[in-house]
Design a protein around this motif. Structure first.
Motif, mmCIF file in Angstrom:
data_model
loop_
_atom_site.group_PDB
_atom_site.id
_atom_site.type_symbol
_atom_site.label_atom_id
_atom_site.label_comp_id
_atom_site.label_asym_id
_atom_site.label_seq_id
_atom_site.Cartn_x
_atom_site.Cartn_y
_atom_site.Cartn_z
ATOM 1 N N ALA A 11 29.490 -52.907 34.668
ATOM 2 C CA ALA A 11 29.246 -51.470 34.711
ATOM 3 C C ALA A 11 27.845 -51.107 35.212
ATOM 4 O O ALA A 11 27.465 -49.937 35.187
ATOM 5 N N ALA A 12 27.078 -52.103 35.677
ATOM 6 C CA ALA A 12 25.716 -51.828 36.131
ATOM 7 C C ALA A 12 25.717 -50.873 37.317
ATOM 8 O O ALA A 12 26.388 -51.111 38.315
ATOM 9 N N GLU A 13 24.965 -49.783 37.195
ATOM 10 C CA GLU A 13 24.863 -48.793 38.265
ATOM 11 C C GLU A 13 23.567 -49.043 39.025
ATOM 12 O O GLU A 13 22.499 -48.577 38.632
ATOM 13 N N LEU A 14 23.678 -49.785 40.104
ATOM 14 C CA LEU A 14 22.511 -50.204 40.863
ATOM 15 C C LEU A 14 22.802 -50.170 42.356
ATOM 16 O O LEU A 14 23.952 -50.295 42.781
ATOM 17 N N THR A 15 21.741 -50.024 43.132
ATOM 18 C CA THR A 15 21.811 -50.283 44.565
ATOM 19 C C THR A 15 21.258 -51.691 44.775
ATOM 20 O O THR A 15 20.132 -51.981 44.372
ATOM 21 N N VAL A 16 22.054 -52.560 45.353
ATOM 22 C CA VAL A 16 21.666 -53.970 45.507
ATOM 23 C C VAL A 16 21.706 -54.349 46.982
ATOM 24 O O VAL A 16 22.693 -54.086 47.676
ATOM 25 N N LEU A 17 20.632 -54.969 47.447
ATOM 26 C CA LEU A 17 20.568 -55.506 48.801
ATOM 27 C C LEU A 17 20.380 -57.009 48.713
ATOM 28 O O LEU A 17 19.590 -57.507 47.907
ATOM 29 N N THR A 18 21.092 -57.741 49.551
ATOM 30 C CA THR A 18 20.908 -59.189 49.629
ATOM 31 C C THR A 18 21.322 -59.681 51.005
ATOM 32 O O THR A 18 22.188 -59.090 51.661
ATOM 33 N N HIS A 19 20.685 -60.757 51.436
ATOM 34 C CA HIS A 19 21.037 -61.415 52.698
ATOM 35 C C HIS A 19 21.759 -62.727 52.421
ATOM 36 O O HIS A 19 21.978 -63.522 53.341
ATOM 37 N N ALA A 20 22.131 -62.943 51.164
ATOM 38 C CA ALA A 20 22.787 -64.192 50.746
ATOM 39 C C ALA A 20 24.278 -63.957 50.587
ATOM 40 O O ALA A 20 24.704 -63.183 49.716
ATOM 41 N N LEU A 21 25.082 -64.631 51.378
ATOM 42 C CA LEU A 21 26.529 -64.435 51.333
ATOM 43 C C LEU A 21 27.138 -64.754 49.960
ATOM 44 O O LEU A 21 27.969 -63.988 49.464
#
Length: 253
Positions: free
Chosen positions: A114-124
């Motif tokens: 249920a975490a409400e976050l904006t997440v960026l990653t370059h790891a597949l």
């Protein structure tokens, strides 16, 4: 035990374990730390080991970058504890950058559904673990994918990270020390990590204690750029104090 016998045993342990440290060897052979340092110096000169801060690694291991599957099976319990502690650093309804790595991978796997976050990653692998979290606004950063780490690198990834300002970065590294800073074997990965550090207001380094003293080809940062290091209790308290003297908080879990 004669010095030659002790040195032969040190080489064996280093080849089996991937590294040796002065404190453990002194306890193992019931000799002083200075005696161990002389042994390591002798073995370094003979080309059988390469000295690093606090110990030594086998020749040929210095620039070896293990495959992702091999790294996932190393220090599993320590990485799990570090990942659980890192959950406390998640911002409330904020933005997070996840670096490529096995400990950051464990963190991604532990994210609350249920975490409400904006997440960026370059790891597949990390993106795949978060893709089914309905409350997460997930952004997969593109680029050339390195097969060894399953991470995107080069210009596309660099340009993307230059355009963001995230709340928290969870950073990974192959090696760290107060003197040598943060290092990794690959120049392209190092370039991305530099941009990651610049792209976040708070930087949290997730690194198990076995990475302390390891030095690799590409240096991408200093410990003074890290706000918090989360590691395990295998990191010597004196070393933790040295790191904190550079302005980095250290949590040993």
């Amino acid at each position: 035990m004669y010095a030659a016998e002790r040195q032969q045993e040190i080489v064996r342990i280093a080849r089996e374990s991937g590294r040796v440290d002065v404190v453990s060897l002194a306890a193992e052979f019931r000799v002083t730390a200075e005696t161990v340092r002389r042994d390591l110096k002798t073995l370094d000169r003979a080309g059988m080991l390469r000295r690093v801060h606090g110990g030594a690694i086998p020749v040929g291991h210095f620039e070896l970058e293990p495959d992702l599957s091999e790294r996932e099976s190393t220090a599993g319990e320590e990485k799990a504890r570090i990942a659980q502690a890192a959950l406390e650093e998640l911002p409330a309804d904020g933005s997070v950058v996840l670096d490529a790595g096995t400990t950051t991978g464990q963190l991604a796997a532990a994210f609350p559904l249920a975490a409400e976050l904006t997440v960026l990653t370059h790891a597949l692998p990390l993106a795949a673990r978060l893709a089914d979290h309905p409350a997460i606004d997930l952004h997969l950063v593109g680029g050339r994918v390195r097969h060894r780490t399953r991470a995107a690198v080069d210009d596309w990834a660099l340009r993307t990270y230059r355009e963001i300002n995230a709340d928290v970065l969870f950073l990974a590294t192959n090696g760290f020390s107060p003197e040598g800073g943060l290092t990794t074997p690959d120049l392209a990965e190092a370039a991305v990590k530099r941009e990651l550090i610049a792209a976040a207001r708070r930087v949290v380094l997730l690194a198990d204690s076995s990475k302390h003293g390891q030095e690799h080809f590409a240096r991408f940062g200093r410990l003074s750029q890290i706000d918090l290091l989360i590691t395990d209790t295998g990191l010597d308290p004196a070393t933790a104090r040295d790191i904190e003297a550079q302005g980095t908080e250290v949590a040993r879990v």
